[in-house]
Design a protein around this motif. Structure first.
Motif, PDB file in Angstrom:
ATOM      1  N   ASN A  90      12.407  -3.479   1.605  1.00  0.00           N
ATOM      2  CA  ASN A  90      12.660  -2.046   1.797  1.00  0.00           C
ATOM      3  C   ASN A  90      11.552  -1.277   0.999  1.00  0.00           C
ATOM      4  O   ASN A  90      10.934  -1.597   0.080  1.00  0.00           O
ATOM      5  CB  ASN A  90      14.102  -1.509   1.084  1.00  0.00           C
ATOM      6  N   LEU A  91      10.979  -0.377   1.744  1.00  0.00           N
ATOM      7  CA  LEU A  91       9.844   0.610   1.352  1.00  0.00           C
ATOM      8  C   LEU A  91      10.369   1.776   0.739  1.00  0.00           C
ATOM      9  O   LEU A  91       9.340   2.477   0.156  1.00  0.00           O
ATOM     10  CB  LEU A  91       8.889   0.566   2.481  1.00  0.00           C
ATOM     11  N   GLY A  92      11.483   2.020   0.662  1.00  0.00           N
ATOM     12  CA  GLY A  92      12.065   3.223  -0.056  1.00  0.00           C
ATOM     13  C   GLY A  92      11.676   4.530   0.674  1.00  0.00           C
ATOM     14  O   GLY A  92      11.713   4.662   1.788  1.00  0.00           O
ATOM     15  N   ASP A  93      10.872   5.259  -0.098  1.00  0.00           N
ATOM     16  CA  ASP A  93      10.424   6.739   0.237  1.00  0.00           C
ATOM     17  C   ASP A  93       8.967   6.611   0.844  1.00  0.00           C
ATOM     18  O   ASP A  93       8.368   7.474   0.933  1.00  0.00           O
ATOM     19  CB  ASP A  93      10.571   8.008  -0.311  1.00  0.00           C
ATOM     20  N   GLN A  94       8.547   5.099   1.482  1.00  0.00           N
ATOM     21  CA  GLN A  94       7.315   5.170   1.652  1.00  0.00           C
ATOM     22  C   GLN A  94       7.010   4.707   3.052  1.00  0.00           C
ATOM     23  O   GLN A  94       8.085   4.152   3.725  1.00  0.00           O
ATOM     24  CB  GLN A  94       6.638   3.942   0.900  1.00  0.00           C
ATOM     25  N   ALA A  95       5.988   4.757   3.793  1.00  0.00           N
ATOM     26  CA  ALA A  95       5.597   4.418   4.765  1.00  0.00           C
ATOM     27  C   ALA A  95       4.351   3.549   4.934  1.00  0.00           C
ATOM     28  O   ALA A  95       3.518   3.648   4.111  1.00  0.00           O
ATOM     29  CB  ALA A  95       5.297   5.324   6.149  1.00  0.00           C
ATOM     30  N   LEU A  96       4.454   2.544   5.814  1.00  0.00           N
ATOM     31  CA  LEU A  96       3.064   1.574   5.824  1.00  0.00           C
ATOM     32  C   LEU A  96       2.558   1.854   7.015  1.00  0.00           C
ATOM     33  O   LEU A  96       3.067   1.812   8.348  1.00  0.00           O
ATOM     34  CB  LEU A  96       3.566   0.242   5.781  1.00  0.00           C
ATOM     35  N   PHE A  97       1.245   2.021   6.970  1.00  0.00           N
ATOM     36  CA  PHE A  97       0.339   2.304   8.363  1.00  0.00           C
ATOM     37  C   PHE A  97      -0.592   1.182   8.476  1.00  0.00           C
ATOM     38  O   PHE A  97      -1.364   0.978   7.321  1.00  0.00           O
ATOM     39  CB  PHE A  97      -0.639   3.589   8.208  1.00  0.00           C
ATOM     40  N   LEU A  98      -0.356   0.181   9.339  1.00  0.00           N
ATOM     41  CA  LEU A  98      -0.842  -1.228   9.454  1.00  0.00           C
ATOM     42  C   LEU A  98      -2.039  -1.220  10.499  1.00  0.00           C
ATOM     43  O   LEU A  98      -1.896  -1.034  11.492  1.00  0.00           O
ATOM     44  CB  LEU A  98       0.062  -2.117   9.752  1.00  0.00           C
ATOM     45  N   ALA A  99      -3.181  -1.738   9.895  1.00  0.00           N
ATOM     46  CA  ALA A  99      -4.333  -2.158  10.766  1.00  0.00           C
ATOM     47  C   ALA A  99      -5.192  -3.056   9.902  1.00  0.00           C
ATOM     48  O   ALA A  99      -5.198  -2.931   8.695  1.00  0.00           O
ATOM     49  CB  ALA A  99      -5.058  -0.785  11.398  1.00  0.00           C
ATOM     50  N   HIS A 100      -6.082  -4.117  10.807  1.00  0.00           N
ATOM     51  CA  HIS A 100      -6.841  -4.871  10.146  1.00  0.00           C
ATOM     52  C   HIS A 100      -7.981  -4.053   9.171  1.00  0.00           C
ATOM     53  O   HIS A 100      -8.544  -3.131   9.773  1.00  0.00           O
ATOM     54  CB  HIS A 100      -7.455  -5.609  10.839  1.00  0.00           C
ATOM     55  N   CYS A 101      -7.954  -4.276   7.971  1.00  0.00           N
ATOM     56  CA  CYS A 101      -8.831  -3.843   6.973  1.00  0.00           C
ATOM     57  C   CYS A 101      -8.832  -2.155   6.805  1.00  0.00           C
ATOM     58  O   CYS A 101      -9.872  -1.614   6.307  1.00  0.00           O
ATOM     59  CB  CYS A 101     -10.388  -4.139   7.240  1.00  0.00           C
ATOM     60  N   ASP A 102      -7.520  -1.793   7.171  1.00  0.00           N
ATOM     61  CA  ASP A 102      -7.357  -0.459   7.064  1.00  0.00           C
ATOM     62  C   ASP A 102      -5.887  -0.044   6.749  1.00  0.00           C
ATOM     63  O   ASP A 102      -5.359   0.727   7.454  1.00  0.00           O
ATOM     64  CB  ASP A 102      -7.941   0.414   8.401  1.00  0.00           C
ATOM     65  N   SER A 103      -5.064  -0.709   6.223  1.00  0.00           N
ATOM     66  CA  SER A 103      -3.723  -0.601   5.897  1.00  0.00           C
ATOM     67  C   SER A 103      -3.552   0.387   5.010  1.00  0.00           C
ATOM     68  O   SER A 103      -4.169   0.309   3.923  1.00  0.00           O
ATOM     69  CB  SER A 103      -3.185  -1.823   5.746  1.00  0.00           C
ATOM     70  N   LYS A 104      -2.433   1.233   4.960  1.00  0.00           N
ATOM     71  CA  LYS A 104      -2.288   2.352   3.980  1.00  0.00           C
ATOM     72  C   LYS A 104      -0.587   2.179   3.761  1.00  0.00           C
ATOM     73  O   LYS A 104       0.068   2.432   4.588  1.00  0.00           O
ATOM     74  CB  LYS A 104      -2.650   3.528   4.360  1.00  0.00           C
ATOM     75  N   LEU A 105      -0.406   2.380   2.364  1.00  0.00           N
ATOM     76  CA  LEU A 105       1.235   2.756   2.072  1.00  0.00           C
ATOM     77  C   LEU A 105       1.193   4.091   1.424  1.00  0.00           C
ATOM     78  O   LEU A 105       0.515   4.190   0.415  1.00  0.00           O
ATOM     79  CB  LEU A 105       1.492   1.623   0.910  1.00  0.00           C
TER      80      LEU A 105
END
Length: 189
Positions: free
Chosen positions: A116-131
């Protein structure tokens, strides 16, 4: 990997010592960390003056035979943790079938599964992922969701809700889906 030297105004390449290929790298707490194609996480200790580096194994493979691995270093506002996301891909169907998220326990080098990420979102891409933190006041992004792009075929874009394990397509104009994206623009809350 290469570094740009301001004093020389040129790039200085570093060649890996590893027999395995690095798939992903992040800069975290003053060091570069890279995961290779068999899932081993290494700290890379660079000596800029001699164009050399040493590798320290931080942890061993947690992903098994997988399609993709992503490293994510979150900001201090999101807990300042290092995570690895394993993306399982069905090549016959051309679709992502599952995501698994692991957080590194720095005290013992073990990976702990995150459900569970809770109140976060994960933006996923190679060498550019952000939580990123997601505000309930901001309906643009969903909490506990992975937003992903297709790093290879440019056809598998979507959102994955960790709570119900449900995939939804991203609303991207078809004219944009012919070319793969290489990264995300930082979402603003």
């Amino acid at each position: 990997m290469a570094f740009y030297r301001l004093r020389n105004k040129k790039w200085s390449p570093f060649f890996t010592n590893s027999t395995n290929r690095f798939e992903e790298a992040v800069f975290y707490k003053g060091h570069f960390y890279a995961v290779d194609d068999i899932g081993v996480l290494r700290r890379l200790l660079f000596d800029i003056d001699s164009n050399s580096y040493e590798e320290e194994v931080v942890s061993v493979d947690i992903g098994g035979n997988t399609s993709y691995r992503y490293l994510v270093e979150s900001s201090s506002s999101c807990g300042g943790v290092t995570m690895m996301v394993v993306r399982r891909f069905d090549f016959e169907r051309g679709k992502t079938e599952l995501f698994e998220i692991f957080k590194l326990d720095w005290s013992n080098g073990n990976w702990e599964e995150v459900s569970n990420l809770g109140d976060q979102a994960l933006f996923l891409a190679h060498c550019d992922s952000k939580l990123v933190s997601v505000s309930l006041d901001n309906p643009e992004y969903r909490q506990n969701t992975i937003y992903f792009i297709d790093d290879v075929f440019a056809e598998d874009f979507g959102m994955y809700n960790l709570g119900n394990r449900y995939f939804e397509p991203l609303k991207i104009p078809s004219s944009h889906m012919r070319h793969p994206f290489c990264g995300w623009i930082q979402p603003a809350a």
